[in-house]
Write a protein that holds these residues in place. Structure first.
Motif, PDB file in Angstrom:
ATOM      1  N   MET A   1     -30.418 -17.175 -22.565  1.00  0.00           N
ATOM      2  CA  MET A   1     -30.285 -16.511 -21.271  1.00  0.00           C
ATOM      3  C   MET A   1     -31.423 -16.819 -20.308  1.00  0.00           C
ATOM      4  SD  MET A   1     -27.496 -14.776 -21.036  1.00  0.00           S
ATOM      5  CE  MET A   1     -26.864 -16.311 -21.730  1.00  0.00           C
ATOM      6  N   VAL A   2     -32.488 -17.467 -20.788  1.00  0.00           N
ATOM      7  CA  VAL A   2     -33.668 -17.701 -19.947  1.00  0.00           C
ATOM      8  C   VAL A   2     -33.624 -19.108 -19.361  1.00  0.00           C
ATOM      9  CG1 VAL A   2     -36.178 -17.811 -19.879  1.00  0.00           C
ATOM     10  CG2 VAL A   2     -35.047 -16.072 -21.289  1.00  0.00           C
TER      11      VAL A   2
ATOM     12  N   LEU B   1     -52.351  -4.544 -23.456  1.00  0.00           N
ATOM     13  CA  LEU B   1     -51.625  -4.991 -22.263  1.00  0.00           C
ATOM     14  C   LEU B   1     -50.895  -3.805 -21.661  1.00  0.00           C
ATOM     15  CD1 LEU B   1     -50.034  -8.267 -23.729  1.00  0.00           C
ATOM     16  CD2 LEU B   1     -52.068  -8.107 -22.254  1.00  0.00           C
ATOM     17  N   PHE B   2     -51.294  -3.385 -20.468  1.00  0.00           N
ATOM     18  CA  PHE B   2     -50.592  -2.336 -19.733  1.00  0.00           C
ATOM     19  C   PHE B   2     -49.523  -3.020 -18.884  1.00  0.00           C
ATOM     20  CE2 PHE B   2     -54.715   0.207 -19.979  1.00  0.00           C
ATOM     21  CZ  PHE B   2     -54.241   1.036 -20.982  1.00  0.00           C
ATOM     22  N   ALA B   3     -48.255  -2.874 -19.265  1.00  0.00           N
ATOM     23  CA  ALA B   3     -47.179  -3.650 -18.642  1.00  0.00           C
ATOM     24  C   ALA B   3     -46.108  -2.755 -18.049  1.00  0.00           C
ATOM     25  CB  ALA B   3     -46.544  -4.583 -19.679  1.00  0.00           C
ATOM     26  N   ASN B   4     -45.415  -3.296 -17.055  1.00  0.00           N
ATOM     27  CA  ASN B   4     -44.160  -2.661 -16.663  1.00  0.00           C
ATOM     28  C   ASN B   4     -43.081  -3.134 -17.629  1.00  0.00           C
ATOM     29  OD1 ASN B   4     -44.183  -5.356 -15.438  1.00  0.00           O
ATOM     30  ND2 ASN B   4     -42.308  -4.730 -14.380  1.00  0.00           N
ATOM     31  N   HIS B   5     -41.972  -2.437 -17.641  1.00  0.00           N
ATOM     32  CA  HIS B   5     -40.914  -2.688 -18.627  1.00  0.00           C
ATOM     33  C   HIS B   5     -39.585  -2.686 -17.891  1.00  0.00           C
ATOM     34  CE1 HIS B   5     -38.516  -2.595 -22.148  1.00  0.00           C
ATOM     35  NE2 HIS B   5     -38.478  -1.294 -22.353  1.00  0.00           N
ATOM     36  N   GLN B   6     -38.804  -3.778 -18.036  1.00  0.00           N
ATOM     37  CA  GLN B   6     -37.563  -3.877 -17.271  1.00  0.00           C
ATOM     38  C   GLN B   6     -36.323  -4.065 -18.128  1.00  0.00           C
ATOM     39  OE1 GLN B   6     -38.034  -6.801 -14.048  1.00  0.00           O
ATOM     40  NE2 GLN B   6     -38.658  -5.064 -12.774  1.00  0.00           N
ATOM     41  N   SER B   7     -36.462  -4.798 -19.209  1.00  0.00           N
ATOM     42  CA  SER B   7     -35.283  -5.174 -19.979  1.00  0.00           C
ATOM     43  C   SER B   7     -35.458  -4.805 -21.441  1.00  0.00           C
ATOM     44  CB  SER B   7     -35.044  -6.689 -19.862  1.00  0.00           C
ATOM     45  OG  SER B   7     -34.065  -7.125 -20.782  1.00  0.00           O
TER      46      SER B   7
ATOM     47  N   PHE C   1     -41.152  -9.785 -14.893  1.00  0.00           N
ATOM     48  CA  PHE C   1     -39.916  -9.883 -14.113  1.00  0.00           C
ATOM     49  C   PHE C   1     -38.819 -10.344 -15.057  1.00  0.00           C
ATOM     50  CE2 PHE C   1     -36.769 -12.224 -11.709  1.00  0.00           C
ATOM     51  CZ  PHE C   1     -36.570 -11.459 -10.574  1.00  0.00           C
ATOM     52  N   THR C   2     -37.978  -9.420 -15.491  1.00  0.00           N
ATOM     53  CA  THR C   2     -36.964  -9.751 -16.497  1.00  0.00           C
ATOM     54  C   THR C   2     -35.612  -9.095 -16.242  1.00  0.00           C
ATOM     55  OG1 THR C   2     -37.685  -7.891 -17.880  1.00  0.00           O
ATOM     56  CG2 THR C   2     -38.717 -10.016 -18.310  1.00  0.00           C
ATOM     57  N   TYR C   3     -35.539  -8.179 -15.263  1.00  0.00           N
ATOM     58  CA  TYR C   3     -34.336  -7.351 -15.152  1.00  0.00           C
ATOM     59  C   TYR C   3     -33.042  -8.134 -14.916  1.00  0.00           C
ATOM     60  CZ  TYR C   3     -33.813  -7.728 -10.065  1.00  0.00           C
ATOM     61  OH  TYR C   3     -33.592  -8.214  -8.795  1.00  0.00           O
ATOM     62  N   PRO C   4     -33.030  -9.291 -14.196  1.00  0.00           N
ATOM     63  CA  PRO C   4     -31.730  -9.941 -13.983  1.00  0.00           C
ATOM     64  C   PRO C   4     -31.074 -10.402 -15.283  1.00  0.00           C
ATOM     65  CG  PRO C   4     -33.378 -10.784 -12.444  1.00  0.00           C
ATOM     66  CD  PRO C   4     -34.107 -10.006 -13.484  1.00  0.00           C
TER      67      PRO C   4
ATOM     68  N   TYR D   1     -30.849 -16.516 -16.127  1.00  0.00           N
ATOM     69  CA  TYR D   1     -31.733 -16.402 -14.970  1.00  0.00           C
ATOM     70  C   TYR D   1     -33.163 -16.690 -15.412  1.00  0.00           C
ATOM     71  CZ  TYR D   1     -32.524 -14.795 -10.190  1.00  0.00           C
ATOM     72  OH  TYR D   1     -32.813 -14.746  -8.843  1.00  0.00           O
ATOM     73  N   PRO D   2     -34.025 -17.124 -14.493  1.00  0.00           N
ATOM     74  CA  PRO D   2     -35.441 -17.295 -14.867  1.00  0.00           C
ATOM     75  C   PRO D   2     -36.132 -15.955 -15.041  1.00  0.00           C
ATOM     76  CG  PRO D   2     -35.101 -17.778 -12.537  1.00  0.00           C
ATOM     77  CD  PRO D   2     -33.736 -17.610 -13.133  1.00  0.00           C
ATOM     78  N   ALA D   3     -37.205 -15.948 -15.814  1.00  0.00           N
ATOM     79  CA  ALA D   3     -38.035 -14.770 -16.006  1.00  0.00           C
ATOM     80  C   ALA D   3     -39.470 -15.141 -15.655  1.00  0.00           C
ATOM     81  CB  ALA D   3     -37.942 -14.280 -17.450  1.00  0.00           C
TER      82      ALA D   3
END
Length: 441
Positions: free
Chosen positions: A158-159, A187-193, A354-357, A378-380
């Protein structure tokens, strides 16, 4: 079928020509003769876009039909052998159909990814029969079956690797040196997928082998109890907690969940005391969601989550900075860009993802286990920010000049919130930069 496509395209061409003619026809009664009509939009560009869109729609519809039938046949055969809950049969049908359709549209190797999908389906069915029990610290299962490789192989389909981005690679080099020296990295990260750990590996394994593979992810209970997520989770190093959103539900299990979480904290403390660990955590406690205009934003960070890691890192050698005296000992003051202890310093880095798509979250938060899933080719992107200097956020005082060097003019709560907002602002700014480069128009 080809004739139908051609006829459809001809109809679209006629429609565009008529529309364009209406758009550029001079309005004699209302427009002064001296005014020239504006140049029409390039009709051939319109025709090409519509033809491409029409061809893609036809290709996608045909793919979904063929793929859907093949997935349904596989599931029917599996249903005859395994007792799969109907809810998961429906989820697997839609998820696997979406996956293979994207594989087809992206011109990936259908045979290769159908085999990967078949392997995943088998593992899902096996765990449905005998669910895996996750300990507070789960180590990736690599043998006799390599769940890590299966998850990465599946996500790789998918990537769009050619258009994906990894920024801040020099920070990874610093982290590797720190970990090799026995230090810890958080690592303090946001989380999308839901697939963030696997996408993390797909992007990093070719560049820095072993880094993503050894990273420990702080994971909520959904990814360890959902039948579709379970095989992916079995391939990762996880600290398995019950999030604050779910610890109270159902009420009769609250004390059991709290006891489990205390064991997780104890285990994590031991890991950090041992040193040489990289831990990924999402201080938001969940995945980012789109705003009213459909744009994804980094969810706010919980200051208590960040403070917990700060305090645990300070206790890595058994010396507390929680604000409570330990006999006659005073906790040491942080004096550099990390909390330097006798042997096991901890370094904090912001990470934007950036992973949500590729595998977007549901629009609503919460809900029962077993969510509907779709995927897209999609790209990540990842952006590793510079190490956060936590010494800038000195501690508030509990009593006069305790801890040593504390700030008498600031409360501990204010400083804790300031640190969380500082980290969030870096992650959010770097995320917006990634989104501007890769987001859909």
């Amino acid at each position: 079928e080809r004739r139908m496509v051609v006829d459809r395209r001809r109809c679209l061409v006629v429609a565009v020509l008529l529309a364009s003619a209406d758009a550029v026809r001079p309005a004699v009664a209302t427009r002064p003769p001296a005014v020239r009509t504006a140049a029409p939009v390039m009709i051939m560009d319109q025709l090409k876009k519509i033809a491409d869109d029409g061809a893609l729609a036809v290709k996608q519809a045909a793919a979904e039909k063929v793929v859907g039938e093949r997935v349904a046949a596989k599931l029917a055969a599996a249903q005859a052998k395994y007792d799969i809950p109907q809810k998961y049969t429906n989820l697997m049908q839609s998820f696997f159909t979406s996956y293979m359709t994207e594989i087809y549209l992206a011109d990936r190797d259908l045979d290769e990814y159908e085999q990967i999908l078949s392997t995943l389906m088998k593992k899902v069915l096996e765990t449905a029969q005998e669910p895996h029990t996750f300990q507070p610290f789960h180590e990736a299962i690599r043998a006799p079956f390599d769940y890590y490789k299966m998850g990465c192989d599946f996500a790789n389909g998918m990537v769009d690797a050619d258009r994906s981005l990894v920024l801040g690679a020099e920070q990874i080099e610093k982290m590797q040196q720190q970990i090799a020296a026995g230090d810890n990295v958080v690592l303090f990260a946001n989380h999308q997928s839901e697939a963030d750990p696997q996408i993390f590996s797909v992007l990093l394994d070719p560049k820095v082998p072993g880094f993503a593979e050894e990273t420990i992810f702080v994971a909520g209970d959904r990814v360890t109890t959902d039948l579709l997520a379970m095989p992916f989770s079995m391939g990762r190093n996880l600290l398995c907690i019950f999030s604050k959103k779910h610890v109270d539900n159902p009420p009769e299990l609250k004390s059991t969940k709290q006891r489990h979480n205390r064991m997780v904290m104890k285990t994590m403390q031991q890991l950090m005391t041992d040193g040489g660990k990289c831990i990924w955590v999402a201080p938001s406690g969940g995945r980012d969601r789109p705003s009213d205009d459909g744009k994804y934003e980094v969810a706010p960070f919980d200051s208590k989550s960040i403070e917990m890691f700060r305090l645990m890192s300070a206790k890595a050698d058994g010396t507390a900075t929680s604000g409570q005296p330990r006999g006659n000992l005073e906790p040491p003051r942080a004096t550099s860009s990390h909390l330097r202890q006798a042997d096991r310093p901890t370094h904090f880095y912001p990470l934007s993802m950036f992973t949500y798509p590729i595998c977007p979250p549901p629009t609503t938060v919460g809900g029962e286990i077993g969510e509907q899933r779709t995927v897209k080719y999609y790209p990540a992107a990842l952006h590793f920010g510079e190490e956060v200097d936590v010494s800038r956020f000195s501690e508030g005082c509990v009593t006069d000049n305790f801890p040593a060097g504390c700030d008498a003019n600031s409360s501990r709560d204010e400083l804790r919130e300031a640190l969380a907002k500082h980290v969030h602002s870096i992650v959010s700014s770097n995320y917006q930069d990634l989104a501007a480069k890769l987001d859909m128009p």
